[in-house]
Design a protein around this motif. Structure first.
Motif, mmCIF file in Angstrom:
data_model
loop_
_atom_site.group_PDB
_atom_site.id
_atom_site.type_symbol
_atom_site.label_atom_id
_atom_site.label_comp_id
_atom_site.label_asym_id
_atom_site.label_seq_id
_atom_site.Cartn_x
_atom_site.Cartn_y
_atom_site.Cartn_z
ATOM 1 N N ALA A 217 -160.839 -45.351 49.346
ATOM 2 C CA ALA A 217 -161.391 -46.640 48.916
ATOM 3 C C ALA A 217 -160.716 -47.165 47.659
ATOM 4 C CB ALA A 217 -162.895 -46.512 48.680
ATOM 5 N N GLU A 218 -160.065 -46.281 46.894
ATOM 6 C CA GLU A 218 -159.419 -46.728 45.664
ATOM 7 C C GLU A 218 -158.248 -47.670 45.945
ATOM 8 O OE1 GLU A 218 -159.258 -43.752 46.888
ATOM 9 O OE2 GLU A 218 -157.224 -42.926 46.759
ATOM 10 N N LYS A 219 -157.779 -47.675 47.183
ATOM 11 C CA LYS A 219 -156.644 -48.544 47.536
ATOM 12 C C LYS A 219 -157.092 -49.932 47.990
ATOM 13 C CE LYS A 219 -153.742 -44.879 47.523
ATOM 14 N NZ LYS A 219 -154.635 -43.759 47.329
ATOM 15 N N ARG A 220 -158.388 -50.150 48.087
ATOM 16 C CA ARG A 220 -158.877 -51.392 48.691
ATOM 17 C C ARG A 220 -158.631 -52.617 47.820
ATOM 18 N NH1 ARG A 220 -164.005 -50.257 50.662
ATOM 19 N NH2 ARG A 220 -163.506 -50.617 52.846
ATOM 20 N N GLY A 221 -158.871 -52.507 46.526
ATOM 21 C CA GLY A 221 -158.760 -53.661 45.666
ATOM 22 C C GLY A 221 -159.916 -54.622 45.856
ATOM 23 N N TYR B 222 -162.800 -39.812 41.181
ATOM 24 C CA TYR B 222 -163.198 -40.883 42.088
ATOM 25 C C TYR B 222 -164.550 -40.559 42.705
ATOM 26 C CZ TYR B 222 -158.215 -42.267 42.266
ATOM 27 O OH TYR B 222 -156.944 -42.665 41.965
ATOM 28 N N ARG B 223 -165.298 -41.601 42.936
ATOM 29 C CA ARG B 223 -166.520 -41.420 43.709
ATOM 30 C C ARG B 223 -166.709 -42.657 44.585
ATOM 31 N NH1 ARG B 223 -172.736 -39.794 42.282
ATOM 32 N NH2 ARG B 223 -173.617 -40.860 44.075
ATOM 33 N N ASP B 250 -166.114 -45.971 42.522
ATOM 34 C CA ASP B 250 -166.107 -45.869 41.063
ATOM 35 C C ASP B 250 -164.962 -44.966 40.632
ATOM 36 O OD1 ASP B 250 -168.481 -47.333 40.221
ATOM 37 O OD2 ASP B 250 -169.572 -45.823 41.360
ATOM 38 N N ASN B 251 -164.159 -45.459 39.734
ATOM 39 C CA ASN B 251 -163.104 -44.643 39.140
ATOM 40 C C ASN B 251 -163.577 -44.206 37.766
ATOM 41 O OD1 ASN B 251 -160.815 -43.464 38.149
ATOM 42 N ND2 ASN B 251 -159.471 -45.232 38.448
ATOM 43 N N GLY B 252 -163.895 -42.940 37.625
ATOM 44 C CA GLY B 252 -164.432 -42.424 36.367
ATOM 45 C C GLY B 252 -163.386 -42.147 35.313
ATOM 46 N N GLY B 280 -156.655 -47.890 38.088
ATOM 47 C CA GLY B 280 -157.273 -48.527 39.255
ATOM 48 C C GLY B 280 -158.709 -48.921 38.995
ATOM 49 N N PRO B 281 -159.073 -50.117 39.429
ATOM 50 C CA PRO B 281 -160.430 -50.609 39.159
ATOM 51 C C PRO B 281 -161.445 -50.114 40.191
ATOM 52 C CG PRO B 281 -159.183 -52.282 40.306
ATOM 53 C CD PRO B 281 -158.252 -51.115 40.135
#
Lengths: 307, 725
Positions: A217-221, B222-223, B250-252, B280-281
């Motif tokens: 999911a971190e790649k979604r933006g 990451y969560r 959520d990026n901690g 990363g947001p």
């Protein structure tokens, strides 16, 4: 390639030599007339078919008599196999109406119908008209109703069933850069819906990217600076079925990057000797040594994905 | 979005739980079966075991399960598994617990009444070993990487005494709760809650301009929380689901600051202070969807899928960090505080499939997908190397619209022959919005049209031989905007390659599949596929991609107690691409051609044998994967400056695995089993091997982070007792 081709052919011929001649017993059984009347019940079947193979079929979900939908609450074995009255009376002259032994495409529709009479919704709701159904894949081509544990429901064993047909994917599972399928942590059905999916290639989501975002999911933006091919299709750069390159990349970096980027600011050298070992654009993470945020940057100075 | 998720938790979860006491009785045939019980003779067991590994560097693959930690250490370790469950066929009630510390899920528990409801709980964990022992000079990991006292950038980095070693690894964990409940004859409600986490370390490349490139240990925290609620309706003709899906990431560890170990620096070349990354947001997604199908008649079905989603990201932008000692005049203000980004995606798919004749079937499908950004591009100041700020940088907002129409049909002939074919047209519009260097807003669209034709023929069966051939042809026709054409136009000082997905191209695929049955005991299969892609590329970049994949296998089962299978595979890939060497402003550019070859060969044998009926089971596996990659470069145009070209080293990678196992049934309830695993990896990759020695000037001038490729040659032996009940 020549040596390998020869080796493959020799291997095939050697194995062919081990093979036994074809038998005709199975075909003869298929040619018997089908029963048209029902027997007295499951007891008629298990009086002969009393092995574990037969017993397993009515031991799990199919054996739950408390569920009115289950075969055990209805006609037992004949719920799936159809009438077997004449077969029970004379097994040498008649067969049950529906057999599943032949995995032939010609019988696929009938074999599917025996299952979808009950399993027509839930995950199976899109099976009719799905890619597998159109390719004459029947339920029991993948599932094993007569085994204590259906391999398709075993995450560690499922892939072995899939590569029976999708043979080109087998070696990918052995590559070093791969998803953890061999460890049973990722299964084919985490990404694909074999009964019919929402997206292309029977994906569980509508697009390739949405499928990947289920775990990544971190790649979604969205990001302040977006990398077009990343938002377009993860498959532009990654092969999810395994790769000989790091990070499932379809080609090695920096050459993968140079398929779109060449000489924007950097020398578009081919990175050959003598500067090879010292070049920070080829060793380590290559382009990503500097352009770290290739999946998108949210830093106001991240226009070149450097942070 | 967070409120929406909270509302969902507050409303749906209690409602779902409240429904349980009013559960309806079992349903009729033809309705959902997600509450189905597992097979009852699923033998309960408890297993405890002990193992020993001889090589702490043994990774046993890139991934590990719960025991991975044990396999990373020399010496003995323990393990176990539990499978415990029961069912009552009369009431259709069942429960089951699976726990396994070695393979499969760590925890999988389910309780339900078939035809009524089911609850399940699952947990899993997987560790990924990125690379082996890595070394870097930072004493501690975390959000700020500071060099130790006395460390002299650019000098100390060549002294291994400053390095500390540790593994670069990350661990993923998943915890999920799922529930399904039948609501009467036609309705089913399903709710899935899942929480994923990824923690550990990755590597991050850091640089400050052209100098001082370093690889850094990046903390991962990451969560992702996922909620999916689905209501389904099913009757004999109509099936339809309505789904709500929420995802919150959520990026901690969102920022990483570091001091540069490589470059001492001096003004005005580079700032010396801390550089800061945005790793990363956070992001959120809400998606609503419905899919279903309607049976028009016995053989014709109309199916649909419609979804709409909105993804959001409104993280506070990190400040532009400039060392005031060197850049006292620069104003680092951001024009915006956050992107306040929003992307809406929508999809519509309609398909009609039927079998109007016994031998003929068809399928017609229309697919529409749209990615629409709700935020605007942002013009940002550019900070030059000399410390002056100017305009000229802009974020690009990307949008995409896809329309696809496909038609396929199939006809069956006698003797199991079949012909299928289809046509597909996909039109993609890729839109961009940005500010040009003069600050003017620009919006443009690049279009591509794909036409794909395919044909599949299964030949009449020749005795025991089944043969199928397939051919596919794809043609991509681009229509590029003036802005894109200007950017890739030859002759420009900033000329770039054309992105390959915007190139005119053709792709041919030819495939052959054969199956040969030798009696009831032996089956042979083979497949061969050739893929060739040609790009009509007048600029630099990709020119062709070829692939040849061959597989051959056999399965032999001479008795119900013995099964042997073997396979051979070979994959060959060739990529041809061109580029140019920088020649300077007044010198023409020399051009190069690179041909990359990857050649992967695999071999495997599997055996399962019940050697003594009811007493002894044996299994064995042998697997070998050998990959060789080569990179041949050549000069295709010398325009005055000789090309820096020469032999580039090959990359060889070999992975060998041998697994042996056996189970001896001591009694009706007690088994003893043994397993042996030998795995060897031999990787030769110049991309990493050249990083081994930080003391070498050539390496240290590039990267201040060293690690070894994780070669290993390790064995593990395990013994276990299993009691079945």
């Amino acid at each position: 390639m020549k040596h390998s081709t020869a080796a493959i052919l020799a291997f095939a011929l050697a194995l062919a030599g081990l093979a036994q001649p074809a038998g005709a017993a199975g075909a003869a059984h298929e040619e018997m007339p089908a029963s048209t009347t029902y027997s007295d019940g499951t007891g008629s079947c298990t009086s002969c078919h009393d092995d574990a193979h037969a017993g397993a079929a009515l031991s799990g979900a199919h054996g739950m008599a408390g569920d009115a939908r289950a075969p055990a609450a209805g006609r037992g074995c004949e719920s799936c196999h159809g009438p077997g009255g004449e077969h029970a009376a004379d097994e040498r002259a008649f067969r049950v109406a529906q057999t599943f032994g032949s995995r032939d495409a010609e019988t696929a529709a009938a074999r599917v119908e025996a299952c979808t009479a009950c399993h027509a919704s839930g995950a199976q709701r899109h099976f009719q008209a799905s890619e597998h159904q159109r390719a004459d894949v029947a339920c029991n081509d993948c599932h094993r109703v007569h085994e204590p544990r259906d391999r398709m429901l075993d995450r560690a064993a499922q892939a072995e069933a899939c590569v029976d047909c999708h043979r080109e994917l087998r070696s990918g599972m052995n590559k070093y850069s791969r998803h953890p399928m061999r460890e049973g942590k990722v299964a084919c059905t985490d990404c694909h819906a074999p009964h019919g999916g929402r997206g292309p290639q029977m994906l569980v989501e509508a697009t390739v990217n949405e499928t990947c975002y289920r775990c990544h999911a971190e790649k979604r933006g969205p990001f302040l600076f977006e990398h077009e091919p990343v938002q377009d299709d993860c498959g532009q750069c990654h092969d999810p079925h395994g790769s000989v390159n790091d990070a499932l990349l379809v080609a090695r970096s920096p050459f993968l990057c140079q398929q779109c980027h060449n000489d924007t600011r950097h020398p578009g050298t081919v990175y050959a000797n003598p500067n090879f070992a010292a070049n920070n654009r080829v060793v380590g993470k290559a382009c990503q040594n500097c352009h770290t945020a290739v999946h998108g940057s949210n830093h106001p100075a991240g226009q070149t994905f450097r942070r | 979005m967070k409120r929406a998720r909270q509302r969902l938790y507050r409303a749906v979860v209690p409602a779902f739980i409240a429904m349980l006491p009013v559960a309806h009785a079992a349903d009729e045939y033809g309705v959902e079966d997600e509450t189905a019980a597992p097979p009852a003779d699923y033998t309960n067991h408890v297993e405890i075991g002990i193992g020993f590994t001889d090589d702490g560097d043994g990774k046993f693959g890139e991934y590990g399960s719960g025991l991975n930690g044990a396999l990373q250490s020399d010496g003995p370790f323990g393990f176990g598994s539990l499978r415990w469950g029961a069912s009552d066929p009369a009431s259709a009630q069942y429960w089951r617990i699976d726990a396994d510390s070695q393979q499969g899920r760590l925890l999988d528990a389910v309780w339900g009444v078939q035809g009524d409801f089911a609850f399940s709980l699952r947990g899993d964990r997987v560790e990924k070993i990125e690379y082996g022992d890595a070394r870097h000079p930072y004493p501690a990991s975390g959000a700020t990487l500071l060099l130790p006292a006395g460390f002299v950038p650019g000098t100390s980095i060549r002294d291994e005494a400053w390095y500390a070693g540790h593994n670069i690894a990350s661990t993923r964990e998943v915890l999920g709760v799922d529930g399904v409940k039948h609501l009467g004859e036609h309705w089913t409600l399903r709710l899935d809650l899942e929480s994923q986490s990824k923690e550990g370390e990755d590597t991050l490349g850091g640089n400050q301009g052209f100098y001082g490139v370093v690889l850094l240990p990046e903390e991962l925290d990451y969560r992702t929380d996922l909620v999916t609620a689905r209501l389904e309706y099913a009757d004999e003709r109509l099936h339809s689901t309505f789904e709500v899906h929420l995802s919150e990431f959520d990026n901690g560890a969102r920022r990483l600051a570091y001091s540069n170990a490589q470059y001492a620096g001096s003004p005005p070349a580079r700032p010396l202070g801390l550089a800061e990354f945005d790793t990363g947001p956070d992001n959120e997604l809400l998606r609503l969807s419905t899919d279903g199908g309607y049976l028009l008649d016995g053989s014709t079905r109309l199916a649909w899928f419609v979804d709409w989603s909105r993804g959001e990201q409104d993280e506070q932008l990190l400040p532009l960090h400039i060392d005031p000692v060197y850049y006292p005049t620069v104003s680092p203000d951001n024009p915006i505080d956050s992107l306040d980004g929003e992307v809406e995606r929508s999809s519509l798919r309609l398909s009609l499939a039927g079998r109007p004749l016994a031998r003929f079937d068809y399928r017609l499908e229309f697919d529409y997908r749209d990615r629409d950004a709700g935020h605007d591009p942002v013009a940002l100041p550019m900070l030059s190397y000399t410390g002056t700020a100017s305009g000229g940088h802009s974020s690009h907002v990307y949008e995409r619209e896809t329309r696809r129409l496909s038609l396929e049909g199939g006809y069956r002939f006698a003797n199991r022959a079949r012909l299928r074919g289809g046509y597909e047209r996909e039109a993609v519009d890729r839109g961009s919005e940005a500010f040009d260097p003069l600050g003017r807003f620009e919006s443009y669209t690049d279009e591509t049209d794909d036409d794909r034709y395919w044909l599949e023929l299964k030949l009449p069966r020749l005795g025991a031989l089944s043969l199928a051939v397939r051919a596919e042809y794809l043609l991509t026709d681009p229509s590029l905007s003036d802005e894109t054409l200007d950017f890739i136009a030859p002759g420009g000082g900033q000329r770039r390659a054309t992105p390959f997905f915007l190139l005119e191209r053709s792709r041919d695929v030819y495939a052959l599949d054969l199956d040969y049955e030798l009696g009831h005991t032996t089956a042979l299969y083979g497949s061969f596929e050739v893929v060739r892609e040609d790009f009509d590329n007048e600029t630099y970049g990709l020119h062709s991609r070829d692939a040849r994949v061959a597989d051959l296998g056999v399965s032999w089962s001479p008795a119900s107690t013995l099964s042997v299978s073997a396979y051979l595979g070979r994959e060959e890939y060739e990529i041809r691409q061109t580029g140019r060497q920088m020649g300077g402003t007044s010198v023409p550019y020399s051009e190069w051609l690179l041909v990359s070859d990857d050649d992967a060969r695999s071999l495997g044998v599997n055996l399962e044998w019940e050697a003594i009926e009811g007493r002894l089971d044996l299994e064995a596996e042998f697997a070998l994967l050998d990959t060789q990659s080569g990179y041949a470069s050549s000069e295709i145009r010398n325009a005055g400056i000789a090309l820096l070209t020469g032999p580039m080293p090959d990359v060889d990678d070999e992975l060998l695995r041998v697994r042996l196992g056996g189970t001896w049934r001591l009694s009706e309830r007690l088994d003893i089993s043994g397993r042996y695993l030998w795995e060897r990896r031999d990787a030769g990759d110049w991309g990493w091997d050249t990083l081994l020695d930080p003391a070498a000037a050539t390496t240290a001038s590039s990267l201040g982070f060293a690690w070894a490729r994780p070669d290993y040659d390790a064995q593990v032996l395990m013994m276990a007792l299993r009691y079945r009940f």
